[in-house]
Scaffold this active site. Structure first.
Site, PDB file in Angstrom:
ATOM      1  N   ARG A 265       0.834  -1.205   0.000  1.00 46.22           N
ATOM      2  CA  ARG A 265       0.000   0.000   0.000  1.00 46.22           C
ATOM      3  C   ARG A 265       0.867   1.252   0.000  1.00 46.22           C
ATOM      4  NH1 ARG A 265      -4.570   0.122   4.431  1.00 46.22           N
ATOM      5  NH2 ARG A 265      -2.837   0.646   5.799  1.00 46.22           N
TER       6      ARG A 265
ATOM      7  N   LYS B 106      -2.785   6.500   1.360  1.00 44.05           N
ATOM      8  CA  LYS B 106      -2.633   6.823   2.782  1.00 44.05           C
ATOM      9  C   LYS B 106      -1.641   7.975   2.907  1.00 44.05           C
ATOM     10  CE  LYS B 106      -2.819   4.354   7.142  1.00 44.05           C
ATOM     11  NZ  LYS B 106      -4.270   4.335   7.366  1.00 44.05           N
TER      12      LYS B 106
ATOM     13  N   GLU C  20     -16.291   6.995   3.883  1.00 47.56           N
ATOM     14  CA  GLU C  20     -15.543   6.458   5.027  1.00 47.56           C
ATOM     15  C   GLU C  20     -16.088   7.002   6.336  1.00 47.56           C
ATOM     16  OE1 GLU C  20     -11.761   5.078   5.229  1.00 47.56           O
ATOM     17  OE2 GLU C  20     -11.084   5.911   3.346  1.00 47.56           O
TER      18      GLU C  20
HETATM   19  C1  LIG Z   1      -5.372   3.581   7.506  1.00 47.64           C
HETATM   20  C2  LIG Z   1      -6.766   3.907   7.118  1.00 47.64           C
HETATM   21  C3  LIG Z   1      -7.814   2.980   7.239  1.00 47.64           C
HETATM   22  C4  LIG Z   1      -7.640   1.628   7.858  1.00 47.64           C
HETATM   23  O1  LIG Z   1      -6.784   0.808   7.165  1.00 47.64           O
HETATM   24  P1  LIG Z   1      -6.142  -0.459   7.871  1.00 47.64           P
HETATM   25  O2  LIG Z   1      -5.229  -1.029   6.861  1.00 47.64           O
HETATM   26  O3  LIG Z   1      -7.250  -1.393   8.209  1.00 47.64           O
HETATM   27  O4  LIG Z   1      -5.462   0.024   9.093  1.00 47.64           O
HETATM   28  C5  LIG Z   1      -9.063   3.354   6.772  1.00 47.64           C
HETATM   29  N1  LIG Z   1      -9.287   4.575   6.237  1.00 47.64           N
HETATM   30  C6  LIG Z   1      -8.308   5.483   6.133  1.00 47.64           C
HETATM   31  C7  LIG Z   1      -8.613   6.802   5.546  1.00 47.64           C
HETATM   32  C8  LIG Z   1      -7.025   5.185   6.563  1.00 47.64           C
HETATM   33  O5  LIG Z   1      -6.055   6.100   6.438  1.00 47.64           O
END
Ligand SMILES: *Cc1c(COP(=O)(O)O)cnc(C)c1O
Length: 338
Positions: A79, A182, A218
């Protein structure tokens, strides 16, 4: 260690070591161990001015057998490569990422909380543009670093249903923006609305799709999912960050004999779900008690208002059981370090 393991929150705690690596002249240098919590940085670094940065979050656990398990760190490595491609950071090779994470965990072994408290070692990889540019262009120098700290369960109240507010006057990410990466900029864009939700007494804000405001996007920094008719349903959208927790829960739901649907989820469908929640590494699952649509004066209610629903409870117990080794990991998700 004089840490109060039972009362850990989700806060920065100094551990002994972090690891760092610099990308210069087109290549990554050596992975270096540091005990400094600070980073000397050029005042013109692109991460400071233009948000050229990406981060990751993952956890390591102590099992009943005393062994250390890291959960799906290869997925975080992949990722972070997608984030790097998206905002023109130098890509950290999967092997370098995994080596750095494993090294930080082993160097800070004494900070990994003991088995049985719901606590873990939270690992934070960070990739930033450290080369100076005053024009808007990508840096030529980048720094990758990984640090870690012990954390307790994300919500101090424990695994209890919380109230969520639908946010209609802010967007976290645009349809063709960076919501699927991210990167820190998304978080900056969400701070005002999440803080407003807290002020109104809600755990977080639920964002809708930025274009039509018809579909669920989200929930704060976590993915949404709902359960109905033996089906696990989670939104599909280009502005959602693909959560590794969500992908794990989908696979578990299938092993429970449930159907899994990844598709646009209209807001009104909140009335049809038997259980709803948000998922991510930090909290694992946050079950919802109520989702309140203030502008439309609608409140969606779930369960008995006190306990998580049966499917969410089973998903939560299975996932955390695999993470700490209580349940056999038939997926190959965990790496045992010692
Ligand atoms: C990190 C994150 C998540 C959760 O991802 P995981 O891999 O399950 O920790 C969900 N939404 C956003 C916007 C994130 O930055």
């Amino acid at each position: 260690m004089d840490l109060d393991w039972k009362n850990l929150g989700f806060d920065i705690i100094k551990t002994d070591y972090n690891v760092r690596c610099v990308f210069q002249d087109g290549k990554w240098g050596e992975l270096e161990v540091s005990s400094d919590q600070y980073l000397p940085i050029h005042i013109g670094a692109t991460c400071l001015h233009y948000g050229q940065e990406s981060f990751e979050g993952l956890k390591a656990f102590t099992g009943a057998d005393g062994r250390i398990r890291i959960f799906r760190h290869e997925e975080n490595a992949r990722r972070m490569i997608r984030s790097a491609k998206g905002i023109l950071l130098a890509e950290v090779p999967v092997e370098l990422f995994m080596e750095a994470v494993e090294k930080v965990v082993l160097l800070n072994k004494k900070y990994i909380p003991p088995y049985g408290l719901g606590a873990s070692l939270y690992i934070r990889p960070l990739l930033i543009g450290t080369g100076p540019e005053v024009g808007v262009r990508p840096a030529k120098e980048f720094t990758f670093l990984v640090f870690a700290m012990p954390v307790g369960p994300y919500f101090k109240e424990g695994f209890k249903p919380l109230d969520i507010m639908i946010c209609r006057d802010h967007d976290r990410a645009a349809p063709l923006g960076t919501g699927h990466l991210k990167v820190g900029g998304n978080y900056a864009a969400s701070m005002a609305s999440i803080s407003e939700a807290h002020q109104k007494g809600f755990a977080t804000a639920m964002y809708l799709d930025a274009k039509e405001k018809k579909y669920i996007d989200e929930c704060g920094p976590a993915n949404f999912f709902g359960i109905k008719d033996n089906t696990y349903i989670t939104p599909k959208s280009d502005s959602i960050l693909p959560s590794i927790t969500n992908s794990s829960l989908q696979m578990l739901a299938e092993t429970f004999g449930m159907k899994v649907e990844t598709r646009p989820v209209p807001v009104e469908e909140l009335a049809e779900f038997e259980e709803t929640g948000a998922c991510g590494t930090a909290a694992v699952i946050t079950p919802f008690r109520k989702v309140v649509d203030i502008d439309k004066d609608i409140t969606y209610m779930y369960g008995d208002g006190v306990n998580p629903g049966p499917v969410i409870l089973k998903l939560y117990e299975t996932l955390t059981g695999i993470q700490n080794g209580d349940i056999e990991d038939t997926f190959g998700w965990t790496k045992i370090l010692d």
